[in-house]
Structure formats: structure tokens, C-alpha cells
Design a protein around this motif. Structure first.
Motif, PDB file in Angstrom:
ATOM      1  N   LEU A  54       0.825  -1.209   0.000  1.00 20.06           N
ATOM      2  CA  LEU A  54       0.000   0.000   0.000  1.00 20.06           C
ATOM      3  C   LEU A  54       0.861   1.262   0.000  1.00 20.06           C
ATOM      4  N   ILE A  55       1.905   1.265   0.826  1.00 19.15           N
ATOM      5  CA  ILE A  55       2.721   2.471   0.965  1.00 19.15           C
ATOM      6  C   ILE A  55       3.564   2.722  -0.281  1.00 19.15           C
ATOM      7  N   LEU A  56       4.306   1.731  -0.724  1.00 17.58           N
ATOM      8  CA  LEU A  56       5.216   1.911  -1.862  1.00 17.58           C
ATOM      9  C   LEU A  56       4.613   1.475  -3.193  1.00 17.58           C
ATOM     10  N   GLY A  57       3.891   0.369  -3.176  1.00 19.07           N
ATOM     11  CA  GLY A  57       3.335  -0.170  -4.419  1.00 19.07           C
ATOM     12  C   GLY A  57       2.361   0.780  -5.083  1.00 19.07           C
ATOM     13  N   LYS A  58       1.503   1.389  -4.299  1.00 19.25           N
ATOM     14  CA  LYS A  58       0.548   2.349  -4.865  1.00 19.25           C
ATOM     15  C   LYS A  58       1.267   3.555  -5.451  1.00 19.25           C
ATOM     16  N   GLN A  59       2.285   4.049  -4.736  1.00 17.95           N
ATOM     17  CA  GLN A  59       3.043   5.195  -5.250  1.00 17.95           C
ATOM     18  C   GLN A  59       3.688   4.857  -6.590  1.00 17.95           C
ATOM     19  N   ILE A  60       4.376   3.735  -6.630  1.00 22.52           N
ATOM     20  CA  ILE A  60       5.089   3.343  -7.853  1.00 22.52           C
ATOM     21  C   ILE A  60       4.105   3.085  -8.984  1.00 22.52           C
ATOM     22  N   GLY A  61       3.055   2.320  -8.701  1.00 21.34           N
ATOM     23  CA  GLY A  61       2.098   1.957  -9.742  1.00 21.34           C
ATOM     24  C   GLY A  61       1.297   3.130 -10.275  1.00 21.34           C
ATOM     25  N   ILE A  62       0.743   3.922  -9.397  1.00 20.26           N
ATOM     26  CA  ILE A  62      -0.115   5.025  -9.828  1.00 20.26           C
ATOM     27  C   ILE A  62       0.709   6.144 -10.449  1.00 20.26           C
ATOM     28  N   PHE A  63       1.803   6.527  -9.786  1.00 18.92           N
ATOM     29  CA  PHE A  63       2.631   7.587 -10.356  1.00 18.92           C
ATOM     30  C   PHE A  63       3.245   7.121 -11.671  1.00 18.92           C
ATOM     31  N   GLY A  64       3.712   5.880 -11.725  1.00 17.99           N
ATOM     32  CA  GLY A  64       4.298   5.342 -12.965  1.00 17.99           C
ATOM     33  C   GLY A  64       3.303   5.305 -14.108  1.00 17.99           C
ATOM     34  N   ALA A  65       2.075   4.894 -13.816  1.00 19.04           N
ATOM     35  CA  ALA A  65       1.045   4.849 -14.857  1.00 19.04           C
ATOM     36  C   ALA A  65       0.705   6.254 -15.351  1.00 19.04           C
ATOM     37  N   MET A  66       0.563   7.182 -14.429  1.00 23.12           N
ATOM     38  CA  MET A  66       0.272   8.574 -14.827  1.00 23.12           C
ATOM     39  C   MET A  66       1.426   9.162 -15.633  1.00 23.12           C
ATOM     40  N   PHE A  67       2.635   8.943 -15.169  1.00 24.21           N
ATOM     41  CA  PHE A  67       3.808   9.466 -15.861  1.00 24.21           C
ATOM     42  C   PHE A  67       3.865   8.923 -17.292  1.00 24.21           C
ATOM     43  N   GLY A  68       3.684   7.611 -17.414  1.00 24.80           N
ATOM     44  CA  GLY A  68       3.727   6.987 -18.736  1.00 24.80           C
ATOM     45  C   GLY A  68       2.627   7.490 -19.656  1.00 24.80           C
ATOM     46  N   MET A  69       1.407   7.574 -19.144  1.00 22.74           N
ATOM     47  CA  MET A  69       0.292   8.019 -19.986  1.00 22.74           C
ATOM     48  C   MET A  69       0.428   9.482 -20.397  1.00 22.74           C
ATOM     49  N   ILE A  70       0.923  10.322 -19.498  1.00 19.98           N
ATOM     50  CA  ILE A  70       1.089  11.733 -19.841  1.00 19.98           C
ATOM     51  C   ILE A  70       2.233  11.904 -20.828  1.00 19.98           C
ATOM     52  N   LYS A  71       3.350  11.243 -20.584  1.00 15.24           N
ATOM     53  CA  LYS A  71       4.507  11.378 -21.473  1.00 15.24           C
ATOM     54  C   LYS A  71       4.247  10.781 -22.861  1.00 15.24           C
ATOM     55  N   LEU A  72       3.428   9.727 -22.941  1.00 16.77           N
ATOM     56  CA  LEU A  72       3.081   9.130 -24.231  1.00 16.77           C
ATOM     57  C   LEU A  72       1.965   9.891 -24.943  1.00 16.77           C
ATOM     58  N   GLY A  73       1.378  10.875 -24.273  1.00 16.98           N
ATOM     59  CA  GLY A  73       0.318  11.670 -24.894  1.00 16.98           C
ATOM     60  C   GLY A  73      -1.042  11.004 -24.870  1.00 16.98           C
ATOM     61  N   ILE A  74      -1.195   9.953 -24.088  1.00 23.26           N
ATOM     62  CA  ILE A  74      -2.487   9.268 -24.002  1.00 23.26           C
ATOM     63  C   ILE A  74      -3.498  10.134 -23.263  1.00 23.26           C
ATOM     64  N   VAL A  75      -3.048  10.796 -22.214  1.00 21.02           N
ATOM     65  CA  VAL A  75      -3.885  11.721 -21.458  1.00 21.02           C
ATOM     66  C   VAL A  75      -3.106  13.022 -21.256  1.00 21.02           C
ATOM     67  N   PRO A  76      -3.816  14.148 -21.139  1.00 15.34           N
ATOM     68  CA  PRO A  76      -3.107  15.412 -20.880  1.00 15.34           C
ATOM     69  C   PRO A  76      -2.786  15.550 -19.390  1.00 15.34           C
ATOM     70  N   MET A  77      -1.820  16.387 -19.096  1.00 17.97           N
ATOM     71  CA  MET A  77      -1.540  16.734 -17.692  1.00 17.97           C
ATOM     72  C   MET A  77      -2.777  17.437 -17.154  1.00 17.97           C
ATOM     73  N   PRO A  78      -3.290  17.021 -15.984  1.00 22.71           N
ATOM     74  CA  PRO A  78      -4.476  17.685 -15.432  1.00 22.71           C
ATOM     75  C   PRO A  78      -4.239  19.182 -15.240  1.00 22.71           C
ATOM     76  N   ALA A  79      -5.277  19.956 -15.505  1.00 19.96           N
ATOM     77  CA  ALA A  79      -5.187  21.413 -15.353  1.00 19.96           C
ATOM     78  C   ALA A  79      -4.860  21.757 -13.908  1.00 19.96           C
ATOM     79  N   GLU A  80      -4.060  22.780 -13.714  1.00 19.00           N
ATOM     80  CA  GLU A  80      -3.668  23.255 -12.385  1.00 19.00           C
ATOM     81  C   GLU A  80      -2.888  22.223 -11.580  1.00 19.00           C
ATOM     82  N   ALA A  81      -2.330  21.215 -12.239  1.00 15.40           N
ATOM     83  CA  ALA A  81      -1.563  20.180 -11.531  1.00 15.40           C
ATOM     84  C   ALA A  81      -0.126  20.206 -12.003  1.00 15.40           C
ATOM     85  N   ASN A  82       0.726  19.609 -11.204  1.00 15.22           N
ATOM     86  CA  ASN A  82       2.117  19.416 -11.587  1.00 15.22           C
ATOM     87  C   ASN A  82       2.543  18.043 -11.076  1.00 15.22           C
TER      88      ASN A  82
END
Length: 154
Positions: A54-82
């Protein structure tokens, strides 16, 4: 504007219900028994595995999936987010209490290992909540300072 008494109470109680009453109900309804859980159990392999998942796996999985999808252009970076806020969100996602208890019940036969898994879920969720809260408070405070012009290179 006239507000009916029930609407007033509904508005007044909504945060209490969402953030206190429903989690307490879920906790007691999940069948978590801490009666036989001691300090020595904190190093049990099932407790450690579930909590770290829960502590590490969720961080790695969720952040990794978001990073990959944003960098591949599948989804845009959410507005007002970084990236800092996306990472903070991935930390908070470690609060996986209800579904994690359900998966633990399915994964382990009733008995000691299942109770250790439930303990790991509780520990992992609490640690994720504390770390996520602290991280997002720090990042949020810096963001507020950026908006009022304290920092020049935000």
C-alpha cells in the motif's frame, strides 16, 4: 436565500458523515480484529508485504502509470496540476482500506495470515495517510507562497 432546515443539516453534517462516520462504519464492518495483534506482529512477512504494497506499491504503480500516460500523450496533464501534486495523490492512494480488506479476505484463508493481512492494511493505510497529508501540506504551502509572489522561481 432561504435554506430549509434539512438542507442546512445535510450541508452541516456532510463532511462529518464522509470523513468520520462512513470510515468508522467501514472499519467495524470489515471485521478487523486487533485482539491478537501485538508489537511483534509488525515484522510478520504478511503484515510487511501488505503494508509496503500500500505504501510503496501504490506510489510506484499510480505515479508510474500517470507518468507513462502523460509522457506518451495518451492523457493530458491535469489542469492546475504538476508532478508534485500527482505524486502526492499517488501517496494518498495508499489509503486503500475497504477494497484492500476485501482482497485480503479473498487472498488468505481465514486464520492468522488473514488477520495479519488486515493488520497490514490498517498500518499501510495509516502510514500512507500521514505521509500523504504531510507531503501535500508542504507542497501546497509552497504553491500558496508561489501564488502570492514570495518565490520567484516556482
Amino acid at each position: 436565500k432561504y435554506v430549509r432546515p434539512m438542507q442546512h443539516w445535510e450541508h452541516y453534517l456532510s463532511n462529518w458523515v464522509s470523513f468520520v462516520i462512513v470510515p468508522i462504519f467501514a472499519f467495524f464492518n470489515a471485521g478487523v480484529s486487533l485482539g491478537g495483534f501485538g508489537v511483534a506482529d509488525l515484522t510478520h512477512p504478511v503484515v510487511l508485504g501488505v503494508a509496503l504494497g500500500l505504501i510503496l506499491g501504490k506510489q510506484i504503480g499510480i505515479f508510474g502509470a500517470m507518468f507513462g500516460m502523460i509522457k506518451l500523450g495518451i492523457v493530458p496533464m491535469p489542469a492546475e496540476a504538476n508532478w508534485k501534486f500527482i505524486y502526492g495523490t499517488s501517496i494518498v492512494c495508499g489509503i486503500g482500506f475497504t477494497m484492500s480488506i476485501f482482497v485480503s479476505v479473498l487472498a488468505f484463508d481465514p486464520g492468522h495470515a488473514q488477520e495479519m493481512a488486515k493488520g497490514g492494511v490498517l498500518i499501510g493505510s495509516i502510514i500512507s495517510a500521514i505521509i500523504g497529508y504531510a507531503y501535500l501540506r508542504i507542497v501546497g504551502a509552497k504553491r500558496k507562497e508561489c501564488h502570492i509572489g514570495v518565490y520567484h522561481n516556482c
